[in-house]
Design a protein around this motif. Structure first.
Motif, mmCIF file in Angstrom:
data_model
loop_
_atom_site.group_PDB
_atom_site.id
_atom_site.type_symbol
_atom_site.label_atom_id
_atom_site.label_comp_id
_atom_site.label_asym_id
_atom_site.label_seq_id
_atom_site.Cartn_x
_atom_site.Cartn_y
_atom_site.Cartn_z
ATOM 1 N N TRP A 25 46.149 55.448 16.275
ATOM 2 C CA TRP A 25 47.853 55.479 15.960
ATOM 3 C C TRP A 25 47.953 55.947 14.494
ATOM 4 O O TRP A 25 47.261 55.651 13.748
ATOM 5 N N ALA A 26 49.154 56.674 14.391
ATOM 6 C CA ALA A 26 49.705 57.225 13.425
ATOM 7 C C ALA A 26 50.177 56.032 12.495
ATOM 8 O O ALA A 26 50.524 55.206 13.006
ATOM 9 N N PRO A 27 49.862 56.323 11.291
ATOM 10 C CA PRO A 27 50.014 55.156 10.241
ATOM 11 C C PRO A 27 51.673 54.802 10.219
ATOM 12 O O PRO A 27 52.221 55.989 10.100
ATOM 13 N N ARG A 28 52.183 53.864 9.971
ATOM 14 C CA ARG A 28 53.582 53.710 9.763
ATOM 15 C C ARG A 28 54.316 53.955 8.696
ATOM 16 O O ARG A 28 55.278 54.293 8.579
ATOM 17 N N ASP A 29 53.346 54.258 7.197
ATOM 18 C CA ASP A 29 53.861 54.592 6.284
ATOM 19 C C ASP A 29 53.654 55.959 5.908
ATOM 20 O O ASP A 29 53.403 56.196 4.524
ATOM 21 N N LEU A 30 53.787 56.888 6.625
ATOM 22 C CA LEU A 30 53.723 58.204 6.588
ATOM 23 C C LEU A 30 54.854 58.479 5.777
ATOM 24 O O LEU A 30 56.119 58.139 5.987
ATOM 25 N N PRO A 31 54.664 59.522 4.580
ATOM 26 C CA PRO A 31 56.035 60.168 3.867
ATOM 27 C C PRO A 31 56.731 60.906 4.729
ATOM 28 O O PRO A 31 56.495 61.382 5.877
ATOM 29 N N MET A 32 58.046 60.921 4.388
ATOM 30 C CA MET A 32 59.114 61.598 5.238
ATOM 31 C C MET A 32 58.673 63.069 5.502
ATOM 32 O O MET A 32 59.126 63.680 6.455
ATOM 33 N N ALA A 33 58.221 63.644 4.368
ATOM 34 C CA ALA A 33 57.830 65.018 4.520
ATOM 35 C C ALA A 33 57.102 65.326 5.666
ATOM 36 O O ALA A 33 57.255 66.265 6.629
ATOM 37 N N ARG A 34 55.844 64.311 6.167
ATOM 38 C CA ARG A 34 55.032 64.709 6.955
ATOM 39 C C ARG A 34 55.765 64.182 8.585
ATOM 40 O O ARG A 34 55.300 64.773 9.411
ATOM 41 N N ARG A 35 56.666 63.217 8.533
ATOM 42 C CA ARG A 35 57.321 62.945 9.706
ATOM 43 C C ARG A 35 58.432 64.319 10.115
ATOM 44 O O ARG A 35 58.475 64.430 11.340
ATOM 45 N N LEU A 36 58.627 64.855 9.148
ATOM 46 C CA LEU A 36 59.591 66.124 9.409
ATOM 47 C C LEU A 36 58.781 67.195 9.861
ATOM 48 O O LEU A 36 58.983 67.993 10.653
ATOM 49 N N GLN A 37 57.599 67.242 9.464
ATOM 50 C CA GLN A 37 56.591 68.531 9.815
ATOM 51 C C GLN A 37 56.120 68.046 11.285
ATOM 52 O O GLN A 37 56.367 69.049 11.982
ATOM 53 N N THR A 38 56.022 66.949 11.588
ATOM 54 C CA THR A 38 55.640 66.255 13.126
ATOM 55 C C THR A 38 56.870 66.832 13.894
ATOM 56 O O THR A 38 56.721 67.353 14.993
ATOM 57 N N LEU A 39 58.054 66.515 13.344
ATOM 58 C CA LEU A 39 59.253 66.818 14.411
ATOM 59 C C LEU A 39 59.380 68.287 14.632
ATOM 60 O O LEU A 39 59.759 68.664 15.690
ATOM 61 N N GLY A 40 59.141 69.071 13.456
ATOM 62 C CA GLY A 40 59.195 70.471 13.720
ATOM 63 C C GLY A 40 58.176 71.146 14.755
ATOM 64 O O GLY A 40 58.562 72.012 15.431
ATOM 65 N N ALA A 41 57.045 70.607 14.584
ATOM 66 C CA ALA A 41 56.112 70.941 15.631
ATOM 67 C C ALA A 41 56.485 70.332 17.040
ATOM 68 O O ALA A 41 56.304 71.141 17.988
ATOM 69 N N ILE A 42 56.830 69.149 17.035
ATOM 70 C CA ILE A 42 57.513 68.587 18.297
ATOM 71 C C ILE A 42 58.649 69.687 19.082
ATOM 72 O O ILE A 42 58.583 70.020 20.146
ATOM 73 N N GLY A 43 59.545 69.917 17.956
ATOM 74 C CA GLY A 43 60.726 70.824 18.561
ATOM 75 C C GLY A 43 59.949 72.290 18.776
ATOM 76 O O GLY A 43 60.700 72.752 19.938
ATOM 77 N N TRP A 44 59.184 72.768 18.431
ATOM 78 C CA TRP A 44 58.522 73.986 18.670
ATOM 79 C C TRP A 44 57.868 74.043 20.160
ATOM 80 O O TRP A 44 58.319 74.807 20.883
#
Length: 357
Positions: A25-44
């Motif tokens: 499982w992905a850690p819950r304390d990931l920095p916001m920058a990495r969360r936004l990167q993941t969101l960008g990849a999901i959107g793409w």
């Protein structure tokens, strides 16, 4: 038993099941920058896999609503705009500059590398390899400004080429047109390379196409080139220099299902591709909250290297023998680019070879 005890039992059962399945499982304390990167990849990847179906759904929702007249106006306008994908497209830099693409870039990350200058007074045909599952590197480099195309190649514009069928989908067509996409017809390519008055055009063509996607597997570099000669003929007819382009790391973004040539899965994929022009892929990556399975791409670096232009003498009506000669020279240049650059971007470079089919 109170609610806290019930909840504790549920959590214990959940984590026991996760451990049994080997889920990471992905850690819950990931920095916001990495969360936004993941969101960008999901959107793409959502855009790639489901964008056209969603666009068709929206169009029919509009048709069967009180605003049906808007759908009618759009349909009439779309028919009148039918020639645009073959006549240079309609790029909107605002769309190519969306922050979304920068998060998408940083997720892998993606990089664009120049090995030679391009002359803004000329047009170039960029022959790109490999296709991979969904052209991750080429999309970032040539369909967006996230990799600083205009800074790396000042004075040059870029149009990425895709199948004409994508421009028949309402709404979706307008997005890819805004990103600089044009149709893959001969008329379209010759217009961009020879007939368009503005110079400094780069036309990015994924030579292997959908067929090459079927041979995309992690760590393997197999490209379809031996039977691809149409792009050579286009370059000769227009006189545009050919530029070999290679995206190192492209096969590592997904883990597609095993599909050997004699398998039922490969038969199904080839059959659908022959009928539709699109290869039905089953990309296996990671999930949104776990790293084991899903359709979200893996965090694998992809570096797109633009090679040295190969001069091509203009010939409006080349013979098959002349095309074969240019094709053989381009093949040698592509192999040379791969061998010269692989040590910089591949971990097992010594044992990694370019397979041309």
């Amino acid at each position: 038993m109170d609610l806290s005890e019930i909840w504790a039992h549920i959590k214990d059962g959940f984590w026991s099941l996760s451990d049994a399945l080997g889920l990471q499982w992905a850690p819950r304390d990931l920095p916001m920058a990495r969360r936004l990167q993941t969101l960008g990849a999901i959107g793409w990847i959502s855009l790639v896999l489901f964008g056209e179906a969603f666009a068709i759904y929206l169009f029919f929702k509009l048709v069967y609503s009180d605003y049906w007249w808007l759908a009618t106006v759009y349909a009439v306008w779309m028919l009148r705009d039918n020639d645009t994908p073959a006549r240079g497209g309609r790029t909107f830099e605002w769309v190519r500059n969306w922050a979304w693409w920068r998060y998408y870039r940083d997720y892998f990350p993606l990089k664009l590398v120049k090995t030679a200058e391009l002359d803004p007074s000329r047009n170039y045909l960029l022959a790109c390899f490999p296709h991979g599952v969904v052209c991750t590197g080429a999309f970032g480099a040539f369909a967006t400004n996230a990799l600083d195309w205009y800074k790396i190649f000042p004075g040059m514009s870029c149009n990425m080429i895709t199948l004409g069928g994508h421009f028949l989908v309402p709404f979706f067509r307008d997005l890819i047109l805004a990103l600089g996409a044009c149709t893959s017809s001969r008329e379209s390519l010759l217009y961009l390379l020879d007939k368009k008055k503005h110079k400094g055009n780069c036309v990015a063509l994924i030579v292997g196409g959908a067929a090459e996607a079927l041979d995309s597997h992690p760590g393997e570099y197999s490209v379809i080139l031996s039977r691809r000669k149409g792009f050579i003929r286009i370059a000769m007819m227009s006189g545009a220099p050919l530029v070999p382009v290679f995206s190192f790391g492209e096969p590592d973004v997904f883990r597609p299902l095993n599909n050997p040539q004699d398998s039922w899965l490969r038969w199904f994929q080839e059959s659908v591709r022959r009928w539709t022009g699109i290869s039905p892929m089953f990309p296996v990556g990671r999930g949104v909250f776990q790293y084991n399975f899903g359709v979200v791409p893996l965090r694998a670096p992809v570096t797109t290297v633009v090679g040295t232009p190969m001069e091509v003498q203009k010939n409006p009506d080349p013979t098959d023998e002349e095309v074969d000669a240019v094709h053989a020279e381009f093949t040698q240049r592509l192999v040379a680019l791969f061998d010269a650059e692989k040590h910089k971007y591949l971990k097992n470079a010594e044992n990694t070879h370019l397979i041309i089919t």
